[in-house]
Design a protein around this motif. Structure first.
Motif, short mmCIF file in Angstrom:
data_model
loop_
_atom_site.label_atom_id
_atom_site.label_comp_id
_atom_site.label_asym_id
_atom_site.label_seq_id
_atom_site.Cartn_x
_atom_site.Cartn_y
_atom_site.Cartn_z
N ILE A 67 0.84 -1.20 0.00
CA ILE A 67 0.00 0.00 0.00
C ILE A 67 0.88 1.26 0.00
CG2 ILE A 67 -1.71 1.30 1.37
CD1 ILE A 67 -2.67 -1.61 2.29
N ALA A 68 2.00 1.20 0.71
CA ALA A 68 2.93 2.34 0.71
C ALA A 68 3.42 2.61 -0.71
CB ALA A 68 4.12 2.05 1.64
N LEU A 69 3.81 1.56 -1.42
CA LEU A 69 4.28 1.73 -2.80
C LEU A 69 3.16 2.24 -3.70
CD1 LEU A 69 6.28 -1.64 -2.94
CD2 LEU A 69 7.32 0.63 -3.17
N LEU A 205 -0.37 11.82 2.09
CA LEU A 205 0.02 10.42 1.91
C LEU A 205 -0.79 9.49 2.82
CD1 LEU A 205 3.91 10.20 1.53
CD2 LEU A 205 2.15 9.44 -0.08
N HIS A 206 -1.04 9.96 4.02
CA HIS A 206 -1.85 9.18 4.97
C HIS A 206 -3.25 8.97 4.41
CE1 HIS A 206 -3.67 7.77 8.67
NE2 HIS A 206 -4.52 8.78 8.65
N GLU A 207 -3.84 10.03 3.92
CA GLU A 207 -5.20 9.94 3.36
C GLU A 207 -5.23 9.03 2.14
OE1 GLU A 207 -8.16 10.59 4.43
OE2 GLU A 207 -7.05 11.18 6.24
N ARG A 208 -4.18 9.14 1.31
CA ARG A 208 -4.11 8.31 0.11
C ARG A 208 -3.96 6.83 0.47
NH1 ARG A 208 -3.94 8.37 -5.15
NH2 ARG A 208 -2.59 6.78 -6.04
N ALA A 209 -3.10 6.54 1.45
CA ALA A 209 -2.91 5.15 1.88
C ALA A 209 -4.22 4.61 2.46
CB ALA A 209 -1.79 5.07 2.92
N ARG A 210 -4.93 5.42 3.22
CA ARG A 210 -6.20 4.99 3.81
C ARG A 210 -7.22 4.67 2.71
NH1 ARG A 210 -8.42 5.34 8.68
NH2 ARG A 210 -7.17 6.94 9.65
N MET A 211 -7.23 5.52 1.69
CA MET A 211 -8.15 5.32 0.57
C MET A 211 -7.81 4.01 -0.16
SD MET A 211 -8.07 5.84 -3.04
CE MET A 211 -6.92 7.15 -3.46
N ILE A 212 -6.52 3.79 -0.44
CA ILE A 212 -6.11 2.58 -1.17
C ILE A 212 -6.42 1.32 -0.35
CG2 ILE A 212 -4.07 1.29 -1.99
CD1 ILE A 212 -2.96 4.13 -2.79
N ASN A 214 -8.73 0.82 1.55
CA ASN A 214 -10.18 0.65 1.66
C ASN A 214 -10.83 0.61 0.27
OD1 ASN A 214 -12.73 0.53 2.92
ND2 ASN A 214 -12.95 2.77 2.83
N HIS A 215 -10.33 -0.32 -0.57
CA HIS A 215 -10.88 -0.50 -1.92
C HIS A 215 -10.80 0.77 -2.78
CE1 HIS A 215 -12.54 -4.48 -1.04
NE2 HIS A 215 -13.03 -3.99 0.08
N TYR A 221 -18.97 3.08 -1.39
CA TYR A 221 -19.51 2.84 -2.74
C TYR A 221 -19.18 3.97 -3.72
CZ TYR A 221 -21.89 -0.50 0.20
OH TYR A 221 -22.14 -1.48 1.12
N TYR A 222 -18.05 4.66 -3.48
CA TYR A 222 -17.59 5.67 -4.43
C TYR A 222 -16.08 5.48 -4.56
CZ TYR A 222 -17.06 10.02 -6.94
OH TYR A 222 -16.78 10.94 -7.91
N ASN A 223 -15.68 4.60 -5.53
CA ASN A 223 -14.29 4.18 -5.62
C ASN A 223 -13.52 5.01 -6.63
OD1 ASN A 223 -16.36 1.88 -5.23
ND2 ASN A 223 -14.56 1.27 -4.08
N GLU A 224 -12.41 5.60 -6.18
CA GLU A 224 -11.64 6.51 -7.04
C GLU A 224 -10.44 5.85 -7.68
OE1 GLU A 224 -10.22 9.74 -4.56
OE2 GLU A 224 -11.71 9.20 -3.06
N ALA A 225 -9.96 4.77 -7.10
CA ALA A 225 -8.74 4.14 -7.59
C ALA A 225 -8.83 2.65 -7.34
CB ALA A 225 -7.52 4.72 -6.86
N VAL A 226 -7.97 1.88 -8.03
CA VAL A 226 -7.92 0.44 -7.74
C VAL A 226 -7.15 0.28 -6.44
CG1 VAL A 226 -7.07 -1.81 -8.48
CG2 VAL A 226 -8.07 -0.24 -10.15
N GLY A 227 -7.83 -0.26 -5.44
CA GLY A 227 -7.20 -0.41 -4.14
C GLY A 227 -7.19 -1.86 -3.70
N VAL A 228 -7.11 -2.06 -2.43
CA VAL A 228 -7.14 -3.40 -1.85
C VAL A 228 -8.04 -3.36 -0.61
CG1 VAL A 228 -4.80 -4.02 -2.64
CG2 VAL A 228 -5.10 -2.94 -0.41
N ASN A 229 -8.34 -4.56 -0.09
CA ASN A 229 -9.05 -4.64 1.18
C ASN A 229 -8.05 -5.09 2.22
OD1 ASN A 229 -10.67 -5.09 3.36
ND2 ASN A 229 -11.58 -6.98 2.56
N SER A 230 -7.55 -4.16 3.00
CA SER A 230 -6.54 -4.51 4.00
C SER A 230 -6.80 -3.72 5.27
CB SER A 230 -5.14 -4.19 3.45
OG SER A 230 -4.16 -4.65 4.36
#
Ligand SMILES: *Cc1c(COP(=O)(O)O)cnc(C)c1O
Length: 388
Positions: A67-69, A205-212, A214-215, A221-230
């Motif tokens: 997620i950091a990368l 960066l913190h906000e971006r990592a949190r977003m990634i 969380n899907h 139900y409003y997904n902005e990027a391809v993320g993960v569930n972690s």
């Protein structure tokens, strides 16, 4: 048979059992099993403990690296300079994203990235440096941060093994752009299952990592990027909050155990005890000896001997990453000569290290090591008891 374990989680748990049971009971009663207050409380307690701005709980330390990368927008073909003397996860996360791990050599004293070796490997494709704070001691960060600044690179600290360690007074994990933690049960702050965290002082960066993590969504139900569930599991967060309150005591216990081993091996010539760089603290995730080979007596035969005697030990890491099939065979990674990495892989052995280790156990272990190596006699018990 002795009762020595590499990591004694049972005795550690026994000492905090009532606190743990209460914390778990609260989560069970709440039936709030995903996220919720225990996770948020742990995240802020962790950031506060380390003196950083943000901490984000995630599923494990490997996810934290990935997620950091992703948060730094590392893409296929990007090069990541890191160590080959580490756990696979450090380079695996980069390779999974199509990035190319480029292995620099280590400093033979601390087993962490050698800044001079890093600089020589930088190309126009290099995007980040990933130092690993191996065995509990931070890498030499200021020269690494300086290289990153000059070449416009990100720095991600793999801090899975060094929570609470300091470099020139600053907490490991908050020295670069992002730091990652693992709460694997045997780590210095271990959960009773998997867990990890992402550390950063940077709000965006913190906000971006949190977003990634969380899907790829900030809003449901409003997904902005391809993320993960972690996610950091809520029960694990409750356990970690209890254990974080004891972390100073645990770290001190490890450092005292390390000092006792040092005293036991003080007169030995065949073993090199862990080096402590003067500008860092060492939190002893591992107590790792280097065995100077002497004919028949070397690391491997010592390992056989300890196995026969029923004494636990571990070899971190027997095969450097560039020698593993995953990287050696298909051009997924790049490296030049890594003499110090190769040699470390042949000479290191880690002895039992945990918060419940006793002088008697360490004395027993050291006697076996030194008897096999035909090395110096042990100092007397009296001297040992007097040492810290
Ligand atoms: C443990 C560890 C990891 C991975 O952590 P997990 O929680 O097991 O995924 C990554 N890097 C290093 C150096 C580790 O020791």
């Amino acid at each position: 048979m002795n009762d020595i374990q590499m990591v004694d989680l049972g005795r550690q748990l026994a000492a905090i059992r009532t606190e743990i049971d209460a914390a778990l009971g609260e989560v069970l009663t709440s039936t709030h099993f995903i996220k919720g207050a225990p996770v948020a409380n742990f995240e802020s307690a962790l950031a506060r403990y380390l003196g950083g701005a943000h901490a984000l709980g995630v599923g494990n330390g490997t996810d934290a690296l990935q997620i950091a990368l992703m948060a730094l927008d590392i893409r296929p073909g990007d090069e990541i300079v890191t160590s080959a003397f580490t756990f696979i996860a450090t380079a695996e996360a980069a390779a999974l994203l199509g990035a190319i791990p480029v292995f620099a050599d280590i400093d033979p004293d601390t087993f962490t990235l050698d800044p001079a070796s890093v600089e020589a490997l930088i190309t126009p494709r290099t995007r980040a440096i990933v130092p690993v704070h191996l065995f509990g001691q931070p890498a030499d960060m200021d020269p690494i941060l300086d290289i990153a600044r000059r070449h416009n690179l990100y720095v991600i600290e793999d801090n899975a093994q060094a929570i609470g360690a300091r470099y020139r007074g600053r907490a490991a994990g908050y020295l670069g752009d992002i730091g990652t933690l693992s709460f694997f049960p045997s780590k210095n702050l271990g959960a009773y299952g998997d867990g990890g965290a992402i550390l950063t002082d940077d709000d965006a960066l913190h906000e971006r990592a949190r977003m990634i993590a969380n899907h790829g969504s900030r809003r449901k139900y409003y997904n902005e990027a391809v993320g993960v569930n972690s996610r950091l599991d809520t029960l694990q967060a409750a356990i970690l909050s209890v254990k974080l309150r004891h972390l100073d005591t645990y770290t001190q216990a490890r450092q005292e155990a390390a000092a006792r081993y040092d005293a036991l091996f003080a007169d030995a010539t065949a073993v090199v005890t862990p080096h402590r760089a003067a500008d860092r603290t060492h939190v002893f995730h591992q107590y790792t000896l280097r065995i100077r080979p002497d004919g028949y007596r070397n690391r491997d035969t010592l390992a056989q001997h300890l196995k026969g005697a029923g004494i636990p030990f571990a070899i971190y890491y027997p095969t450097p990453l560039h020698r593993l099939p995953v990287f050696a065979e298909d051009g997924r990674a790049r490296w030049t000569d890594l003499p110090h990495t190769e040699r470390a892989g042949e000479e290191v052995i880690s002895l039992p290290m945990h918060t419940e280790l006793t002088l008697e156990q360490q004395d027993f272990i050291a006697r076996h090591v030194l008897a096999f190596l035909h090395d110096a006699p042990l100092p007397s018990r009296k001297t040992l008891t007097a040492s810290p």
